[in-house]
Write a protein that holds these residues in place. Structure first.
Motif, PDB file in Angstrom:
ATOM      1  N   PRO A  18       0.844  -1.202   0.000  1.00 53.67           N
ATOM      2  CA  PRO A  18       0.000   0.000   0.000  1.00 53.67           C
ATOM      3  C   PRO A  18       0.879   1.252   0.000  1.00 53.67           C
ATOM      4  O   PRO A  18       2.058   1.196   0.342  1.00 53.67           O
ATOM      5  CB  PRO A  18      -0.790  -0.124   1.311  1.00 53.67           C
ATOM      6  N   PRO A  19       0.325   2.389  -0.359  1.00 45.32           N
ATOM      7  CA  PRO A  19       1.114   3.621  -0.371  1.00 45.32           C
ATOM      8  C   PRO A  19       1.661   3.948   1.017  1.00 45.32           C
ATOM      9  O   PRO A  19       1.045   3.605   2.025  1.00 45.32           O
ATOM     10  CB  PRO A  19       0.121   4.702  -0.811  1.00 45.32           C
ATOM     11  N   ALA A  20       2.807   4.589   1.045  1.00 46.27           N
ATOM     12  CA  ALA A  20       3.363   5.086   2.301  1.00 46.27           C
ATOM     13  C   ALA A  20       2.721   6.442   2.574  1.00 46.27           C
ATOM     14  O   ALA A  20       2.715   7.317   1.709  1.00 46.27           O
ATOM     15  CB  ALA A  20       4.877   5.221   2.198  1.00 46.27           C
ATOM     16  N   ASN A  21       2.166   6.619   3.762  1.00 43.02           N
ATOM     17  CA  ASN A  21       1.515   7.869   4.140  1.00 43.02           C
ATOM     18  C   ASN A  21       2.153   8.403   5.414  1.00 43.02           C
ATOM     19  O   ASN A  21       2.132   7.726   6.442  1.00 43.02           O
ATOM     20  CB  ASN A  21       0.019   7.647   4.392  1.00 43.02           C
ATOM     21  N   VAL A  22       2.729   9.590   5.309  1.00 43.69           N
ATOM     22  CA  VAL A  22       3.325  10.227   6.474  1.00 43.69           C
ATOM     23  C   VAL A  22       2.796  11.646   6.588  1.00 43.69           C
ATOM     24  O   VAL A  22       2.276  12.214   5.625  1.00 43.69           O
ATOM     25  CB  VAL A  22       4.873  10.246   6.408  1.00 43.69           C
ATOM     26  N   GLU A  33       8.635  17.416  12.651  1.00 40.55           N
ATOM     27  CA  GLU A  33       8.359  16.081  13.186  1.00 40.55           C
ATOM     28  C   GLU A  33       7.646  15.288  12.099  1.00 40.55           C
ATOM     29  O   GLU A  33       6.666  15.755  11.532  1.00 40.55           O
ATOM     30  CB  GLU A  33       7.450  16.160  14.417  1.00 40.55           C
ATOM     31  N   GLY A  34       8.134  14.085  11.837  1.00 39.72           N
ATOM     32  CA  GLY A  34       7.516  13.218  10.852  1.00 39.72           C
ATOM     33  C   GLY A  34       6.984  11.964  11.517  1.00 39.72           C
ATOM     34  O   GLY A  34       7.623  11.415  12.413  1.00 39.72           O
ATOM     35  N   VAL A  35       5.789  11.544  11.084  1.00 41.97           N
ATOM     36  CA  VAL A  35       5.167  10.353  11.661  1.00 41.97           C
ATOM     37  C   VAL A  35       4.288   9.713  10.593  1.00 41.97           C
ATOM     38  O   VAL A  35       3.788  10.397   9.689  1.00 41.97           O
ATOM     39  CB  VAL A  35       4.341  10.716  12.928  1.00 41.97           C
ATOM     40  N   ARG A  36       4.111   8.409  10.684  1.00 40.38           N
ATOM     41  CA  ARG A  36       3.152   7.747   9.812  1.00 40.38           C
ATOM     42  C   ARG A  36       1.780   8.347  10.067  1.00 40.38           C
ATOM     43  O   ARG A  36       1.433   8.637  11.213  1.00 40.38           O
ATOM     44  CB  ARG A  36       3.088   6.250  10.095  1.00 40.38           C
ATOM     45  N   SER A  37       0.993   8.495   9.015  1.00 35.95           N
ATOM     46  CA  SER A  37      -0.347   9.065   9.172  1.00 35.95           C
ATOM     47  C   SER A  37      -1.213   8.215  10.091  1.00 35.95           C
ATOM     48  O   SER A  37      -2.114   8.725  10.747  1.00 35.95           O
ATOM     49  CB  SER A  37      -1.018   9.219   7.805  1.00 35.95           C
ATOM     50  N   SER A  38      -0.915   6.920  10.172  1.00 36.54           N
ATOM     51  CA  SER A  38      -1.673   6.020  11.049  1.00 36.54           C
ATOM     52  C   SER A  38      -1.178   6.057  12.491  1.00 36.54           C
ATOM     53  O   SER A  38      -1.703   5.361  13.346  1.00 36.54           O
ATOM     54  CB  SER A  38      -1.596   4.589  10.521  1.00 36.54           C
ATOM     55  N   GLY A  39      -0.164   6.865  12.768  1.00 43.36           N
ATOM     56  CA  GLY A  39       0.389   6.973  14.114  1.00 43.36           C
ATOM     57  C   GLY A  39       1.656   6.163  14.274  1.00 43.36           C
ATOM     58  O   GLY A  39       2.140   5.538  13.342  1.00 43.36           O
ATOM     59  N   GLY A  40       2.194   6.198  15.472  1.00 43.37           N
ATOM     60  CA  GLY A  40       3.435   5.492  15.755  1.00 43.37           C
ATOM     61  C   GLY A  40       4.512   6.458  16.178  1.00 43.37           C
ATOM     62  O   GLY A  40       4.264   7.645  16.399  1.00 43.37           O
TER      63      GLY A  40
END
Length: 155
Positions: A18-22, A33-40
């Motif tokens: 699936p696409p990478a979403n950040v 600050e960078g983070v995955r759109s789904s959190g983490g």
């Protein structure tokens, strides 16, 4: 090039990851600050290098990490796992604007009692030229060289 040919060259594969979403958020000054759109967990990037690596440093880290994952997988499949791995990366930069990376050199430091040089070198070559998605996302004309230090020896 015809419209049909253009569609063929820009088409995405039907199946795959699936696409990478950040999401990247400005924190002030030159800090993001960078983070995955789904959190983490988040990463901090700072072009001044005070609170984290710069965006360009982060790109170099991504290349080393991506090839490192492939290297770990390849040597593990050969039943010759490493006990330690580190990668030094030098990214030469253009002196103008933008200060893009013009050449990258990676030095892989591997420790592993059962790791043979010929197999480690082949694994690195495959990681850098075939398997690493970060490398494949960079300009294909960007020169990337590498060296291996195995169990404290370059030879």
């Amino acid at each position: 090039m015809s419209e049909e040919q253009l569609k063929d060259t820009t088409a995405m594969p039907v199946a795959g990851k699936p696409p990478a979403n950040v999401q990247v958020t400005w924190s002030g000054d030159h800090v993001f600050e960078g983070v995955r759109s789904s959190g983490g967990p988040a990463i901090t990037m700072d072009s001044s290098g005070k609170q984290g690596p710069s965006p360009v440093d982060t790109l170099l880290c991504a290349l080393a990490g991506c090839t490192g994952v492939d290297l770990v997988d390849i040597l593990t499949k050969r039943r010759t796992p490493m006990s330690a791995l580190s990668v030094d990366v030098v990214g030469e930069r253009f002196s103008g604007t933008p200060s893009r990376i013009t050449k990258i050199h990676l030095v892989y430091h591997i420790i592993g009692a059962g790791v043979e040089r010929v197999h480690a070198e082949r694994a690195i070559e495959l990681a850098v030229t075939k398997y690493c998605s970060v490398r494949d996302s960079l300009d294909p004309n960007l020169p990337i060289t590498w060296a291996l230090e195995l169990n404290g020896s370059y030879e």
